[in-house]
Scaffold this motif. Structure first.
Motif, short mmCIF file in Angstrom:
data_model
loop_
_atom_site.label_atom_id
_atom_site.label_comp_id
_atom_site.label_asym_id
_atom_site.label_seq_id
_atom_site.Cartn_x
_atom_site.Cartn_y
_atom_site.Cartn_z
N GLN A 1 -0.44 0.68 -1.82
CA GLN A 1 -0.01 -0.68 -2.14
C GLN A 1 -0.55 -1.71 -1.14
OE1 GLN A 1 4.24 -0.03 -2.30
NE2 GLN A 1 4.25 -0.06 -4.53
N SER A 2 -0.74 -1.30 0.10
CA SER A 2 -1.23 -2.21 1.13
C SER A 2 -2.75 -2.41 1.06
CB SER A 2 -0.85 -1.69 2.52
OG SER A 2 -1.55 -0.49 2.81
N GLY A 3 -3.42 -1.56 0.27
CA GLY A 3 -4.87 -1.67 0.15
C GLY A 3 -5.62 -0.80 1.14
N GLU A 4 -4.88 -0.07 1.99
CA GLU A 4 -5.55 0.82 2.94
C GLU A 4 -6.26 1.94 2.20
OE1 GLU A 4 -4.43 3.75 6.72
OE2 GLU A 4 -2.92 2.36 5.91
N ALA A 5 -5.66 2.40 1.11
CA ALA A 5 -6.31 3.39 0.22
C ALA A 5 -6.63 2.69 -1.09
CB ALA A 5 -5.39 4.58 -0.02
#
Length: 342
Positions: free
Chosen positions: A318-322
């Motif tokens: 959700q954070s965009g790290e993945a």
């Protein structure tokens, strides 16, 4: 709640008030209690409602019941019991079952009219759907035909040995047959999946890959050397193809259980299975390929080690790290992978 100690704690907390508890009990994902009386969760839900008779009960689920017998835990809907047409759940179930599908289809209408059921649908505004067709390659067609030939021979063995096998052998055979070809077809679609996945990543999108029936359990069960902590993203998994594991298990645990492992017929069948170029395990192949390309991906499956890191995996996506989340049907219940509003 299925743990007796936890249930007792909740009931004691509600009953500690100076007057009978009349608050709201919200049972989220209440379909877990569908096997009321046969499972810990179902029994706990029935007891909770019985211990707190004045409580307002809210049932929340996308699939509250799939069959009439699943409705036993929904005892606060006013469909049976004191003051209703049916004295017990058993009488209610038998009457509707005898009336056929028409009666069961009228049931939700009656509940809506009574104000006891609210069914909402998430808006699909702005959502587009594209259906992609995977064309089998010549090698995939050849392997499919060879697999079908093996199944024809196994069916002949089942027929010839039917009187020597337990009554469940036929159902177990066809259940394995269905699982085999589902895993086979899922694996064959991987080239098309990778093309779609790469297209989405190239457009800067976050991608969610949903897998239904990966067959991972059969593969993992046949590989005793695999450690519980191994993950596909680390590149350490090397599970045998799920279709092969299903075939071998059928031969050794259903059809030829009275034969030693070195029996000529068993050895011949095992060699035929090993000669097939069966598709890889989808989960293993997807995660390994993404890792080799340097794409950050998270896995959401029913494996114990992965389940323990479920929340952190969701936050990472959700954070965009993945940028890729691979989720199986075993882990999809109650999961939302949408980014937070902020």
């Amino acid at each position: 709640l299925a743990r007796p100690g936890r249930l007792a704690q909740v009931v004691a907390w509600c009953q500690a008030l100076t007057k009978p508890f009349e608050g709201v009990i919200a049972l989220d994902e209440c379909h877990r209690a569908k096997a009321a009386g046969a499972t810990g969760a179902g029994t706990a839900v029935l007891r909770l409602q019985a211990e707190l008779p004045l409580a307002r009960v809210l049932y929340a689920s996308a699939t509250a019941a799939t069959e009439l017998q699943n409705m036993q835990y929904l005892c606060r809907l006013g469909l049976w019991g004191c003051g209703t047409t049916y004295a017990s759940f058993g009488e209610f179930r038998e009457t509707l079952a005898a009336a056929g599908a028409g009666a069961t289809e009228l049931l939700p209408i009656q509940l809506k009219m009574a104000g006891a059921l609210v069914a909402r649908v998430i808006s699909f505004a702005g959502v587009s759907v594209r259906v992609h067709t995977h064309r089998l390659s010549p090698s995939q067609r050849a392997n499919y035909d060879a697999s079908a030939a093996i199944w024809i021979d196994l069916a002949a063995i089942l027929s010839a040995r039917l009187t020597l096998l337990p009554p469940s052998a036929t159902s177990r055979f066809w259940s394995a047959h269905q699982r085999f070809f589902r895993a086979f077809v899922t694996g064959c679609k991987l080239p098309t999946l990778h093309a779609i996945l790469e297209e989405g990543l190239a457009q800067g999108k976050s991608v969610v890959v949903g897998l239904l029936g990966t067959g991972e359990a059969y593969s993992a069960g046949s590989n005793t050397s695999m450690q519980d902590g191994d993950t596909a993203s680390s590149g350490e998994m090397n599970l045998p193809p799920a279709p092969a594991a299903i075939l071998k298990s059928l031969i050794t645990t259903v059809l030829l259980t009275d034969r030693p492992a070195d029996d000529p017929e068993i050895c011949h069948l095992m060699r035929r299975i090993d000669s097939l170029s069966l598709p890889p395990n989808p989960l293993d192949e997807i995660m390994t390929r993404l890792a080799s390309r340097g794409v950050s991906a998270v896995e959401l499956t029913g494996r114990q080690e992965v389940a323990l890191k479920r929340n952190s995996a969701i936050e990472k996506f959700q954070s965009g790290e993945a940028t890729v989340a691979v989720i199986s049907d075993a882990a999809s219940t109650g999961v939302s992978l949408h980014a937070p509003a902020q």
